[in-house]
Design a protein around this motif. Sequence first.
Motif, PDB file in Angstrom:
ATOM      1  N   PRO A 129     -22.037 -41.396 -23.360  1.00 13.97           N
ATOM      2  CA  PRO A 129     -21.281 -41.364 -24.608  1.00 13.97           C
ATOM      3  C   PRO A 129     -22.196 -41.321 -25.829  1.00 13.97           C
ATOM      4  O   PRO A 129     -23.366 -41.703 -25.746  1.00 13.97           O
ATOM      5  CB  PRO A 129     -20.466 -42.651 -24.579  1.00 13.97           C
ATOM      6  CG  PRO A 129     -21.177 -43.541 -23.612  1.00 13.97           C
ATOM      7  CD  PRO A 129     -21.812 -42.648 -22.622  1.00 13.97           C
ATOM      8  N   SER A 130     -21.649 -40.876 -26.923  1.00 13.84           N
ATOM      9  CA  SER A 130     -22.418 -40.780 -28.159  1.00 13.84           C
ATOM     10  C   SER A 130     -22.976 -42.146 -28.546  1.00 13.84           C
ATOM     11  O   SER A 130     -22.289 -43.145 -28.460  1.00 13.84           O
ATOM     12  CB  SER A 130     -21.518 -40.243 -29.273  1.00 13.84           C
ATOM     13  OG  SER A 130     -22.250 -40.134 -30.447  1.00 13.84           O
ATOM     14  N   GLU A 167     -29.708 -31.772 -26.685  1.00 18.89           N
ATOM     15  CA  GLU A 167     -28.488 -31.020 -26.975  1.00 18.89           C
ATOM     16  C   GLU A 167     -28.810 -29.666 -27.609  1.00 18.89           C
ATOM     17  O   GLU A 167     -28.291 -29.331 -28.679  1.00 18.89           O
ATOM     18  CB  GLU A 167     -27.569 -31.828 -27.898  1.00 18.89           C
ATOM     19  CG  GLU A 167     -27.191 -33.162 -27.290  1.00 18.89           C
ATOM     20  CD  GLU A 167     -26.067 -33.849 -28.070  1.00 18.89           C
ATOM     21  OE1 GLU A 167     -25.155 -33.130 -28.514  1.00 18.89           O
ATOM     22  OE2 GLU A 167     -26.108 -35.075 -28.198  1.00 18.89           O
ATOM     23  N   PHE A 193     -31.659 -53.888 -33.679  1.00 22.10           N
ATOM     24  CA  PHE A 193     -30.624 -53.293 -32.839  1.00 22.10           C
ATOM     25  C   PHE A 193     -31.251 -52.837 -31.530  1.00 22.10           C
ATOM     26  O   PHE A 193     -32.206 -52.076 -31.523  1.00 22.10           O
ATOM     27  CB  PHE A 193     -29.988 -52.108 -33.557  1.00 22.10           C
ATOM     28  CG  PHE A 193     -28.971 -51.387 -32.718  1.00 22.10           C
ATOM     29  CD1 PHE A 193     -27.680 -51.889 -32.591  1.00 22.10           C
ATOM     30  CD2 PHE A 193     -29.308 -50.218 -32.035  1.00 22.10           C
ATOM     31  CE1 PHE A 193     -26.735 -51.233 -31.814  1.00 22.10           C
ATOM     32  CE2 PHE A 193     -28.376 -49.555 -31.253  1.00 22.10           C
ATOM     33  CZ  PHE A 193     -27.087 -50.067 -31.147  1.00 22.10           C
ATOM     34  N   ALA A 197     -31.379 -50.623 -28.674  1.00 19.09           N
ATOM     35  CA  ALA A 197     -30.816 -49.312 -28.336  1.00 19.09           C
ATOM     36  C   ALA A 197     -30.905 -49.033 -26.837  1.00 19.09           C
ATOM     37  O   ALA A 197     -29.986 -48.465 -26.252  1.00 19.09           O
ATOM     38  CB  ALA A 197     -31.540 -48.221 -29.122  1.00 19.09           C
ATOM     39  N   HIS A 209     -23.901 -33.939 -23.836  1.00 17.82           N
ATOM     40  CA  HIS A 209     -22.757 -34.772 -23.497  1.00 17.82           C
ATOM     41  C   HIS A 209     -21.664 -33.931 -22.856  1.00 17.82           C
ATOM     42  O   HIS A 209     -20.529 -34.336 -22.739  1.00 17.82           O
ATOM     43  CB  HIS A 209     -22.242 -35.576 -24.695  1.00 17.82           C
ATOM     44  CG  HIS A 209     -22.018 -34.759 -25.915  1.00 17.82           C
ATOM     45  ND1 HIS A 209     -22.594 -35.059 -27.117  1.00 17.82           N
ATOM     46  CD2 HIS A 209     -21.305 -33.638 -26.099  1.00 17.82           C
ATOM     47  CE1 HIS A 209     -22.232 -34.150 -28.000  1.00 17.82           C
ATOM     48  NE2 HIS A 209     -21.451 -33.281 -27.400  1.00 17.82           N
ATOM     49  N   CYS A 269     -25.400 -43.757 -26.982  1.00 23.27           N
ATOM     50  CA  CYS A 269     -25.842 -44.591 -25.862  1.00 23.27           C
ATOM     51  C   CYS A 269     -27.352 -44.611 -25.709  1.00 23.27           C
ATOM     52  O   CYS A 269     -27.892 -45.329 -24.888  1.00 23.27           O
ATOM     53  CB  CYS A 269     -25.185 -44.146 -24.565  1.00 23.27           C
ATOM     54  SG  CYS A 269     -25.860 -42.619 -23.910  1.00 23.27           S
ATOM     55  N   GLY A 270     -28.056 -43.795 -26.484  1.00 24.12           N
ATOM     56  CA  GLY A 270     -29.514 -43.868 -26.447  1.00 24.12           C
ATOM     57  C   GLY A 270     -30.188 -42.693 -25.752  1.00 24.12           C
ATOM     58  O   GLY A 270     -31.370 -42.779 -25.413  1.00 24.12           O
ATOM     59  N   LYS A 271     -29.472 -41.601 -25.565  1.00 25.48           N
ATOM     60  CA  LYS A 271     -30.068 -40.436 -24.903  1.00 25.48           C
ATOM     61  C   LYS A 271     -31.246 -39.895 -25.711  1.00 25.48           C
ATOM     62  O   LYS A 271     -32.336 -39.685 -25.175  1.00 25.48           O
ATOM     63  CB  LYS A 271     -29.007 -39.325 -24.732  1.00 25.48           C
ATOM     64  CG  LYS A 271     -27.772 -39.749 -23.968  1.00 25.48           C
ATOM     65  CD  LYS A 271     -26.780 -38.607 -23.807  1.00 25.48           C
ATOM     66  CE  LYS A 271     -26.134 -38.134 -25.095  1.00 25.48           C
ATOM     67  NZ  LYS A 271     -25.220 -39.121 -25.723  1.00 25.48           N
ATOM     68  N   SER A 272     -30.990 -39.686 -26.989  1.00 23.33           N
ATOM     69  CA  SER A 272     -32.072 -39.150 -27.837  1.00 23.33           C
ATOM     70  C   SER A 272     -33.227 -40.131 -27.916  1.00 23.33           C
ATOM     71  O   SER A 272     -34.391 -39.732 -27.964  1.00 23.33           O
ATOM     72  CB  SER A 272     -31.557 -38.871 -29.248  1.00 23.33           C
ATOM     73  OG  SER A 272     -30.547 -37.902 -29.206  1.00 23.33           O
ATOM     74  N   THR A 273     -32.895 -41.413 -27.940  1.00 22.52           N
ATOM     75  CA  THR A 273     -33.943 -42.437 -28.030  1.00 22.52           C
ATOM     76  C   THR A 273     -34.874 -42.360 -26.821  1.00 22.52           C
ATOM     77  O   THR A 273     -36.098 -42.396 -26.972  1.00 22.52           O
ATOM     78  CB  THR A 273     -33.291 -43.829 -28.131  1.00 22.52           C
ATOM     79  OG1 THR A 273     -32.385 -43.825 -29.228  1.00 22.52           O
ATOM     80  CG2 THR A 273     -34.336 -44.905 -28.341  1.00 22.52           C
TER      81      THR A 273
HETATM   82  N1  LIG Z   1     -34.177 -45.031 -36.293  1.00 25.13           N
HETATM   83  C1  LIG Z   1     -33.131 -45.800 -35.928  1.00 25.13           C
HETATM   84  N2  LIG Z   1     -32.901 -46.986 -36.537  1.00 25.13           N
HETATM   85  C2  LIG Z   1     -31.880 -47.773 -36.169  1.00 25.13           C
HETATM   86  N3  LIG Z   1     -31.023 -47.486 -35.180  1.00 25.13           N
HETATM   87  C3  LIG Z   1     -31.189 -46.330 -34.528  1.00 25.13           C
HETATM   88  C4  LIG Z   1     -32.252 -45.425 -34.862  1.00 25.13           C
HETATM   89  N4  LIG Z   1     -32.173 -44.352 -34.053  1.00 25.13           N
HETATM   90  C5  LIG Z   1     -31.114 -44.589 -33.242  1.00 25.13           C
HETATM   91  N5  LIG Z   1     -30.529 -45.755 -33.526  1.00 25.13           N
HETATM   92  C6  LIG Z   1     -29.363 -46.335 -32.829  1.00 25.13           C
HETATM   93  O1  LIG Z   1     -29.633 -46.357 -31.447  1.00 25.13           O
HETATM   94  C7  LIG Z   1     -28.493 -45.972 -30.715  1.00 25.13           C
HETATM   95  C8  LIG Z   1     -28.828 -44.827 -29.816  1.00 25.13           C
HETATM   96  O2  LIG Z   1     -29.073 -43.683 -30.612  1.00 25.13           O
HETATM   97  P1  LIG Z   1     -29.348 -42.249 -29.984  1.00 25.13           P
HETATM   98  O3  LIG Z   1     -29.583 -41.316 -31.106  1.00 25.13           O
HETATM   99  O4  LIG Z   1     -30.403 -42.367 -28.953  1.00 25.13           O
HETATM  100  O5  LIG Z   1     -27.964 -41.947 -29.281  1.00 25.13           O
HETATM  101  P2  LIG Z   1     -27.510 -40.630 -28.490  1.00 25.13           P
HETATM  102  O6  LIG Z   1     -27.142 -41.047 -27.140  1.00 25.13           O
HETATM  103  O7  LIG Z   1     -28.534 -39.579 -28.615  1.00 25.13           O
HETATM  104  O8  LIG Z   1     -26.208 -40.237 -29.281  1.00 25.13           O
HETATM  105  P3  LIG Z   1     -25.619 -38.776 -29.606  1.00 25.13           P
HETATM  106  O9  LIG Z   1     -24.971 -38.271 -28.384  1.00 25.13           O
HETATM  107  O10 LIG Z   1     -24.620 -39.048 -30.688  1.00 25.13           O
HETATM  108  O11 LIG Z   1     -26.768 -37.932 -30.080  1.00 25.13           O
HETATM  109  C9  LIG Z   1     -27.397 -45.662 -31.711  1.00 25.13           C
HETATM  110  O12 LIG Z   1     -26.523 -46.742 -31.794  1.00 25.13           O
HETATM  111  C10 LIG Z   1     -28.135 -45.471 -33.007  1.00 25.13           C
HETATM  112  O13 LIG Z   1     -27.340 -45.931 -34.082  1.00 25.13           O
END
Ligand SMILES: Nc1ncnc2c1ncn2[C@@H]1O[C@H](COP(=O)(O)OP(=O)(O)OP(=O)(O)O)[C@@H](O)[C@H]1O
Lengths: 255, 291
Positions: free
Chosen positions: B69-70, B188, B48, B50, B221, B72-76
């Motif tokens: 948006p939720s 967050e 996937f 990200a 967010h 979208c990969g911010k935490s990543t």
């Molecule tokens: N360890 C993982 N394995 C597989 N997919 C992952 C993993 N971590 C994150 N993802 C996917 O990567 C994408 C981005 O995740 P991330 O947690 O960065 O989003 P986010 O922007 O922080 O969302 P939120 O606002 O809900 O916290 C999501 O679709 C999530 O499902």
Amino acid sequence: MGISKQRQQLLNRWAFILSIPLFFGGWEIISRSGMVNPVLFPPPTLVALALYKWATQGPLLVDIAMSLSRVLVGFISGAVAGILIGILTGRYQFIANLLTPVFQLLRPIPPIAFVPIVILWFGLSELGKWFLVFWGVFFTVWIAAHLGVQRVDKTLIRAAQCLGTPEQKMLPEVLLPGAMPYILVGLRTSVSISFYTLVAAELAGTFSGIAYRIDIAQQNLQVGQSLGGLIILGLISAMADKAFGVFSKKMVWWS
Amino acid sequence: MNPEIPLSTSTSPVAQPSRQYAAPIAGQSGHIAIDQIRIAFGTGKQSFLAVENFSLEIEPGEFVCLIGPSGCGKSTVLNSIAGFITPTQGTVSVDNRQIDGPGGDRGMVFQQPSLFPWKTVLGNVAHGPLMAGKSKAVAHGIAQDFLEMVGLANFKKHYPMMLSGGMQQRVAIARALANSPQVLLMDEPFGALDAQTRFMMQENLLKLWQDLKTTVVFVTHDIDEAIFLADRVVVMSANPGRILKDISIPLPRPRAIEILLDQKFATLKKDCFDLIRQESLLAFEQQKIGT
Ligand SMILES: Nc1ncnc2c1ncn2[C@@H]1O[C@H](COP(=O)(O)OP(=O)(O)OP(=O)(O)O)[C@@H](O)[C@H]1O
Ligand SMILES: [Mg+2]
């Protein structure tokens, strides 16, 4: 309905207070009633007398000390090894892969099944007794520590890493306290396991100890002393469990 | 319930003379360079994507908010700066050193306070300095200073579970800052708090930041929160995560909560809002086609 709440509470309290006296009273009456053979089933008063003799004219204190020392040495060494190795296998995949298959193979073997081999290996020495208790305790504690470490909150580990915690400090600072609630459950189970194993170890051959004395008394048809020994064993392991409860509270002071 | 100490916001943001340890970080450190990163989870068919084609440069002492948006990969992205995730392609560097794992130079505050429950509040905050090799006395001095800065010095002997969620999060912030990190990463951090507590936390955070000059990357967010806090708001879009727009926020500092009523604030908010709305609609349409 007919009974008020207060009365009910009073009755409940008395039930608790009378539980043990009723048990011994009933035993005394049945033993003396002629319904059973009093030689095989002596009343508690005679058991108490046998215990008194064992304490004053016999080696009761030595027997207790020997049994306790076996449990303590086996339990502590098994617990320490189990915790250390459990933390390592829980944290490092390499060590887990190396050790877990072997441990899973050995773990289901009941310690009692080792008795004949242990006599060959260690003779009637104390080492053999320690080994048996160790065997009973180690795997239970190992599994608990292993699972405990794996269940430590991942964010807590990350937080520690972001604070510059080096890997070798991770063990005492985060993994051990984080796994402690699980480890304590394993340790508590091991307390009773170590008493089971003690009995097996002493029956297999030795020169002192509570279970040994129960065995000897039985051979001499001194059933009073045998039953007395059982009561002593019960008391000691109940006290160990209680003491452990207090110790547990101290070990997880934060919850 | 738990006593919540009001944070005074009218006092000057200048460091009090009683503080020995909580000084601004020296020099111009805390520069972040994210260069063309791509982050994929899993391998083969399950893989996937990200984050893709993501580049961002953050100046020392800057306060940058990441919104989107939720999912979208911010935490990543934040985790790749922290060193928890290694990008599949591209590099992340802090002060020209490529990141290859987590370290004490990058502090992090999570959505949940994640305090060590077996340590007192003081013990939690002193943890970083102790790990850095400081003596116990010095580490406790540092912890004391930072607890004063978040208004919790009176609670230093408490255990975390005895504090409210907002207080715990203030301890977590003090803990991250006590380590004098070049970069403070926040995912967050106020998401789980009620609106009233959030405002206090935001104002207090700005005050701390102005005292310490640490670079901050803050994921949220909440558009209001982002604009109120940031020098720059980086808006991300999903599937795969990338930068949609980098909006600078020229609102004067120090900022107080009244700025939310400002006309300039409203305009900036509308810009961000329109962007995210378009993006969410697009994502929604894509999801409909996808299924
Ligand atoms: N360890 C993982 N394995 C597989 N997919 C992952 C993993 N971590 C994150 N993802 C996917 O990567 C994408 C981005 O995740 P991330 O947690 O960065 O989003 P986010 O922007 O922080 O969302 P939120 O606002 O809900 O916290 C999501 O679709 C999530 O499902
Ligand atoms: Mg997230």
